[in-house]
Structures are given as structure tokens and as C-alpha cells.
Scaffold this active site. Structure first.
Site, PDB file in Angstrom:
ATOM      1  N   ASP A 145      -8.543  -6.578   9.500  1.00 21.09           N
ATOM      2  CA  ASP A 145      -7.760  -5.210   8.843  1.00 21.09           C
ATOM      3  C   ASP A 145      -7.852  -4.035   9.601  1.00 21.09           C
ATOM      4  OD1 ASP A 145      -7.523  -6.751   6.304  1.00 21.09           O
ATOM      5  OD2 ASP A 145      -9.834  -6.479   6.061  1.00 21.09           O
ATOM      6  N   ASP A 166       0.715  -1.099   0.065  1.00 27.04           N
ATOM      7  CA  ASP A 166       0.049  -0.016  -0.149  1.00 27.04           C
ATOM      8  C   ASP A 166       0.896   1.296   0.028  1.00 27.04           C
ATOM      9  OD1 ASP A 166      -2.342  -1.624   0.134  1.00 27.04           O
ATOM     10  OD2 ASP A 166      -2.859  -0.777   1.967  1.00 27.04           O
TER      11      ASP A 166
HETATM   12  C1  BGC Z   1      -1.658  -5.069   9.925  1.00 19.15           C
HETATM   13  C2  BGC Z   1      -0.392  -5.545  10.321  1.00 19.15           C
HETATM   14  C3  BGC Z   1      -0.609  -7.324  10.255  1.00 19.15           C
HETATM   15  C4  BGC Z   1      -1.079  -7.550   8.964  1.00 19.15           C
HETATM   16  C5  BGC Z   1      -1.259  -9.059   8.724  1.00 19.15           C
HETATM   17  C6  BGC Z   1      -2.038  -5.657   8.786  1.00 19.15           C
HETATM   18  O1  BGC Z   1      -3.078  -4.787   8.308  1.00 19.15           O
HETATM   19  O2  BGC Z   1      -1.433  -3.546  10.024  1.00 19.15           O
HETATM   20  O3  BGC Z   1      -0.010  -5.458  11.746  1.00 19.15           O
HETATM   21  O4  BGC Z   1       0.497  -7.965  10.560  1.00 19.15           O
HETATM   22  O5  BGC Z   1      -2.333  -6.956   8.587  1.00 19.15           O
HETATM   23  O6  BGC Z   1      -2.369  -9.585   9.413  1.00 19.15           O
END
Ligand code: BGC
Length: 594
Positions: free
Chosen positions: A530, A311
Site C-alpha cells: 500500500d 478513493d
Molecule cells: C498503487 C498502484 C497499484 C495498486 C495495486 C495502489 O496502491 O498505487 O500503483 O497498482 O495499489 O497494487
């Protein structure tokens, strides 16, 4: 197609090979009298090439610096190089040791590389000198011939030995790291899944258990993650353990800690800020230690896929109106941070870098796609190894766009004298799915100078859209009726992204699933949130916050979701945390079913 990628860092060598009109892979070996041997590998791209050179000292120890010399047989001209100081006069080249690596013990090696242009034929140098002594005669580099790298239709051999790359040498950089490998199973994730499966029981519990048999990525989402809990070394040690038996293991590590991270949203904001010296900290406290761990020779047999900064660059294309993105852009923090990461990681031969390219529903419009390719390509070209810093690109990372929008295969199909892409859901975006989007992006990157062997990845962890609401066909007399009846992407708005209700687990991780694609992968571990659904009092200790797009009752009024509800599930915890209800829903809506 997979045969055309450079095998970086391998010990074997290959002939200059013409395959389906594409110059692909070339290298030559020359060895010492006894004194030195040189492995010289060439990755051919349009009007130039990259050479990776490994010099081995077979003579007395060298302490006061070394110089490697050769003559190019043709018009080759070095444009930039690394890990040596190059001087070229006509066809003659000298590469002098860098100050930090001026000694070379007996049996020791130095690796260096350069980019060069040429016209006509790119014949290979036939002879090398180390400190004035011609290499040749001593132990040679491996000359095993295999058929995995290229299929030869015409070959020009200019050196004493010619081989194609042997893929099984530990540490060799193979064309597709997923091919012939098994995926790393993260024991922490497996525990989460199996505990929930036990508590759930029955047929659903059995389906849940199947998820745990698939490889998911390990996220280095903060400096502390490098050492906390199992830590990066713990995961790599476990991956080594899982490789017992001989099949190589591919472990995916997500590099995700840029300053001003997730600059257009709040849910995954991170610990570093541009305004607080974040870029310097990113380099010194985050990338350097990760690179040092990955470079440990103990891990050479692992294929380490680095998923670099989800992103980030896409936000610099579409979200510069957001102050944190504008700051990430004008400061150069995103671009320089990624270049630093790529330069460090691409120096490790068993690391494979893949760069995030958003997804079809984000960058599919031409007004986004063109600038995205330019920005991403230029960023990569600024890393030490330029276009050879990466192995490919990953789309749909942590998103839910389908791989194939099966009921709507032709965006230009006319219904009621309107093209499908004019429907409200697509808003004229001509890319309905990740397969078409990834294919087009790949073509554009190759046109922008990237090797034709680059491979795409699609994150299919949550793009299945199965369950009872999955349509089996499309019908209707208006484009909107037709599209809405047929699309398997059931989001309320294509811009929704947080904990989407109705989404299901997608295709299982698969190597080389279609032409131009290295793999379907699960980068976002299914069941990890998320973003938190309810409001919070400011960021948590990692910087994460509540984003309204994670609130199921929020009805946005900007381009993010066009006034539609967010479609987010209620009750979700902070981004990255285990979300049992989310996991259950993903399993129930899996397609193919588990
Ligand atoms: C989060 C991370 C996480 C990843 C996998 C992301 O949206 O910010 O902290 O490790 O997702 O779940």
C-alpha cells in the site's frame, strides 16, 4: 434481483415485463421491408426509462445522412439523448444521424440511445421508418427466449416479436458479469506468487500456491501501464486465450490515474496534477487510449469490469481540508474526469463500470454517507448515459474492513446501557461491516434514481482477519471490552489503512454471494504494497511518496488514527510493488484458511 438489470447492447429483445412490482426490461423489434431493422431495448426506472436503439441498414448504402422516425404510443417524452439528434413533436420522434456517422453501408448498424419520462403505461413503438421507408419484413433480430433476464408475472406485448435477453451472445451486456464467468488470472501476478511459494516450500508454500488460482485485477495506474510490459492489450489477449473452451472470462481493469490522485495521502500520488493540465491529459492520453483498446471488436467476448477511480470521490466528501483534495474539487477535475471515463466506457457494451464507494469505516456515519451518495449519484448522472453508465459500486477497495463482523451483528446492542456503536473503535458509526454498509448504500442509490438491478462488489482480498488472534465470540461488561474482545477487525484504529499487520486474505472471489451483491472480488492483489514504510527523498518517477501512515512507528495525532500506532508492517516497498513479507502474513492470516 439480478434479473432486473438492463442487458445493454444485446441483439435480442424482451417484452415489457412486470416482475415483483418492478418494471424491468423491455424492448421491441421491427424489421425492414427489406431496408432496415430496429432493436429497441428499454431499461425501466422509476418514472422514466432509458432506451438503447440499434438501427441496421438492410437496404442500399446510405451516405448523406439518415433519419429514423417512430411514434410513441403513449406519453413518452425524450429528455436527453446520445449518438443521434432527436426532435419530438407530440408523439412523433425523429432521430437524425450525427455528423460523424452519417453513412450507413448495407448491413451496417448505428447505435443510439436516450432517456425519457412517461406516465401511465410505457408501451413500445410498433413501427419505425428509415429515411421515410417503413422498417419491417427483412431479417429480424434474434428472437430466442431464455429465462435468465426476467421472470414474468404480467407482460404486455406490443410488437411482433418478444424475447428476453440471451446472455451468451458475445458482447451482450449481461445482468451480472461475474455470473457464469471465470475470472482472469494475471500471469505476472501468478509468477510473483508461485516464485515465492517455491522459495518458501512446505505447507505454507502450498497455501501460497492456492492464492494464484484466484482472479486479481489489472491496475492501469499510469499512462505508461497501458503499453508497458504486457500492457492492456497483452492482458486482454491473454484473457481471450483463457476463454478458450467457451466459459466467458471476466477481466477486471482498474482505472486509476486522475490528476491529484490519492489527494489526502502521499503513498499513491500519481503522475498527473490539476495545475499542470492534468485533466486534459487524463482524457486524451489515458482514458481515450484505454477506451479505444477496450472497444476493439476482437475483445467483444470478454466481460471487462472497469473499477473506476478508487478513493477519489470519497475524498471530496471527507478530506476537503487537504489542499490537493480542495483543488481536485474546485477545479472539477475528479468529477469531470470520472464523467468522461464513464461516458467513454459505458459506450462499449461488454464493459461494466463499478464506482468506488470507500468502505464502512470511512463513509458509514450518516454525515458522510448522505453527502457521498449525493456527490457520487450526481457525478454519474452527468455522464452520457446517466444512471445507466454504471453497473454497480465497489466497497472496501484495497482496504481491510470485514465483510461480516460476525461476533457483533447488532451495532445497537446495549452492553452496560451503552450501544455497541458508541465504543471507541466505532465512534458511533452504525456500520460495522461491508455487507451492511454495501446493502445500505445500494438502497440509497436506488432511492436516488439508480436501476434496482445495480449490484455491489466487496474487495475481500485482505479482509479475512483469521489466524490465532481471531476471536470466536464477544464478552465483557462495558461496550469497549465487549467490542474489543469480539471484533474480528483487529486494526489498532479503524482509520488505519497501510499494510495492516494481522490482516489476512478474505473470501475467495465469488459470483453473486448474497442478495444485491454481484461478487466478492480481489481488486487489490494480495501481497502488493500500500505504500513505502520508510521516508524517501520526494516522489519516485511515478509520483509515489512515503506516507507516515505506512510507518509502523508513527503515532498519528489527527483523525486518521486518533493517536494510535499505524499497524503498518515494516519493510514495505512503494505502493503497488511486490512485498513478499506482506504476502506471507496475508496467507498466514487468511480466513477462510487457504
Ligand atoms: C498503487 C498502484 C497499484 C495498486 C495495486 C495502489 O496502491 O498505487 O500503483 O497498482 O495499489 O497494487
Amino acid at each position: 434481483m439480478s434479473a432486473t438489470k438492463l442487458a445493454r447492447g444485446g441483439a435480442a429483445a424482451a417484452a415489457l415485463t412486470l416482475c415483483a412490482g418492478l418494471l424491468t426490461l423491455a424492448s421491441t423489434s421491427a424489421s425492414a421491408a427489406p431496408g432496415c431493422s430496429v432493436d429497441y431495448q428499454v431499461n425501466q426506472w422509476d418514472s422514466g426509462f432509458t432506451a438503447n436503439v440499434t438501427l441496421k441498414n438492410l437496404g442500399d448504402p446510405i451516405s448523406g445522412g439518415w433519419t429514423l422516425e417512430w411514434d410513441f404510443p403513449g406519453t413518452q417524452k425524450i429528455t436527453n439523448g446520445w449518438s443521434a439528434t432527436y426532435a419530438q413533436s407530440g408523439q412523433h420522434v425523429s432521430a437524425k444521424s450525427p455528423s460523424w456517422a452519417s453513412s450507413l453501408p448495407t448491413g451496417g448498424s448505428a447505435t443510439m440511445g436516450f432517456n425519457a419520462s412517461y406516465s401511465g403505461t410505457n408501451a413500445l413503438p410498433t413501427s419505425f421508418k428509415l429515411n421515410g421507408n417503413t422498417c419491417g419484413g427483412g431479417p429480424t433480430s434474434t428472437t430466442t427466449s431464455t429465462s435468465t433476464s426476467t421472470s414474468t408475472s404480467t407482460s404486455t406485448t406490443t410488437s411482433t416479436t418478444t424475447t428476453t435477453t440471451t446472455p451468451d451472445n458475445p458482447g451482450d451486456h449481461v445482468a451480472n458479469p461475474y455470473a457464469g464467468a471465470k475470472g482472469y488470472l494475471n500471469p505476472d501476478y501468478v509468477t510473483n506468487v508461485n516464485s515465492l511459494a517455491d522459495a518458501t516450500g512446505g505447507a505454507l508454500g502450498t497455501s501460497m500456491r492456492k492464492v494464484a488460482q484466484n482472479s486479481t485485477a489489472v491496475w492501469m495506474d499510469r499512462i505508461g501501464a497501458i503499453t508497458a510490459g504486457r500492457g492492456l492489450t497483452g492482458h486482454l489477449d491473454e484473457a481471450l486465450r483463457q476463454s478458450a473452451g467457451g466459459t466467458p472470462v471476466v477481466i477486471q481493469v482498474v482505472v486509476y490515474d486522475l490528476p491529484n490522485r490519492d489527494c489526502a495521502a502521499l503513498a499513491s500520488n500519481g503522475e498527473l496534477k490539476v495545475s499542470e493540465n492534468g485533466l486534459a491529459r487524463y482524457k486524451a492520453e489515458y482514458i481515450d487510449p484505454i477506451a479505444a483498446i477496450l472497444a476493439d471488436p476482437k475483445y467483444r467476448s470478454l466481460r471487462i469490469v472497469a473499477i473506476v477511480e478508487p478513493d477519489s470521490l470519497p475524498n471530496l466528501v471527507t478530506n476537503l481540508s487537504k489542499p490537493k483534495c480542495a483543488e481536485a474539487n474546485t477545479s472539477g477535475a475528479y468529477v469531470q474526469g470520472i464523467q468522461y471515463a464513464l461516458s467513454k466506457l459505458s459506450a462499449i457494451s461488454n464493459v461494466y463500470n463499478y464506482i468506488d464507494i470507500g468502505h464502512a469505516g470511512w463513509l458509514g456515519w450518516d454525515t458522510n454517507m448522505g453527502p457521498s451518495v449525493t456527490l457520487i449519484a450526481n457525478t454519474i448522472k452527468g455522464a452520457t448515459k446517466g444512471v445507466n453508465s454504471i453497473d454497480g459500486f465497489v466497497s472496501n477497495l484495497a482496504n481491510t474492513s470485514p465483510t461480516d463482523e460476525v461476533n457483533l451483528p447488532d451495532p445497537n446492542l446495549t452492553v452496560g446501557s451503552q450501544q455497541l456503536r458508541s465504543a471507541a473503535f466505532y465512534q458511533w458509526n452504525p456500520y460495522f461491516d461491508e455487507a451492511d454498509y454495501g446493502t445500505e448504500m445500494r438502497n440509497r442509490f436506488i432511492s436516488a434514481g439508480f436501476p434496482s438491478g445495480i449490484g455491489m462488489l466487496i474487495d475481500t482480498s485482505r479482509n479475512g482477519w483469521g489466524g490465532p488472534n481471531r476471536p470466536t465470540g464477544a464478552s465483557g461488561s462495558t461496550v469497549d471490552a465487549y467490542v474489543n474482545s469480539g471484533r474480528i477487525d483487529r486494526k489498532l484504529h479503524r482509520g488505519n489503512w497501510c499494510n495492516q499487520s494481522g490482516a489476512g486474505i478474505g473470501a475467495r472471489p465469488t459470483a453473486a454471494p448474497r442478495s444485491g451483491f454481484d461478487a466478492y472480488v480481489w481488486i487489490k492483489p494480495p501481497g502488493e504494497s500500500d505504500g513505502i514504510a520508510t521516508k524517501t527523498d520526494g516522489p519516485n518517477e511515478e509520483g509515489k511518496q512515503h506516507d507516515p501512515m505506512c510507518d509502523p512507528t508513527f503515532r498519528g495525532d489527527d483523525q486518521a488514527n486518533g493517536g494510535n500506532l499505524t499497524g503498518a508492517m515494516a519493510g514495505a516497498p512503494h505502493a503497488g510493488s511486490w512485498f513478499p513479507a506482506g504476502f506471507t502474513s496475508l496467507v498466514q492470516n487468511a480466513y477462510p484458511a487457504l
